[in-house]
Scaffold this motif. Structure first.
Motif: not given
Length: 127
Positions: A1-28
């Protein structure tokens, strides 16, 4: 487990992000214009899907660990929405995947409509 954590803390790791927002309808057309500006000015390829009451942003981000990428994702909308005339909707979902997890989720040949670049309307039923 410690080896996995160390690997994830290296600079330059790329991550795919999906951010979802929701609210009052707006003009498309206003959402589309603001999202196109956001996509143009964002550092990594950003794609967006939208409906009058929902926006889904997908992009790659670089970070030392998942937490730093999540923090950046949560701040992204608030930092850029006023400059792009986007609504002050709350974030209702965040997904962050490292590259191996992303490749397992979307292997080559998977449905490209979910990750195609650009700004596109959400299909019927939010698809």
């Amino acid at each position: 487990m410690a080896e996995q954590t160390a690997a994830l803390r290296l600079p330059g790791v790329m991550w795919h992000v999906t951010l979802t927002l929701h609210g009052q309808p707006q003009p498309p057309e206003l959402l589309q214009k603001g999202l196109q500006e956001l996509a143009f000015h964002h550092g990594f390829d950003l794609s967006a899907r939208y409906s009058p009451d929902t926006v889904e942003l997908r992009y790659w981000d670089e970070g030392q660990d998942c937490r730093s990428v999540v923090d950046h994702a949560l701040a992204l909308w608030d930092e850029h929405r006023q400059d792009r005339d986007l609504p002050s909707w709350p974030v209702v979902g965040v997904e962050v995947l490292d590259r191996p997890a992303f490749r397992r989720r979307w292997p080559e040949g998977a449905d490209p409509s979910l990750i195609q670049p650009g700004v596109h309307p959400l299909g019927p039923g939010g698809q």
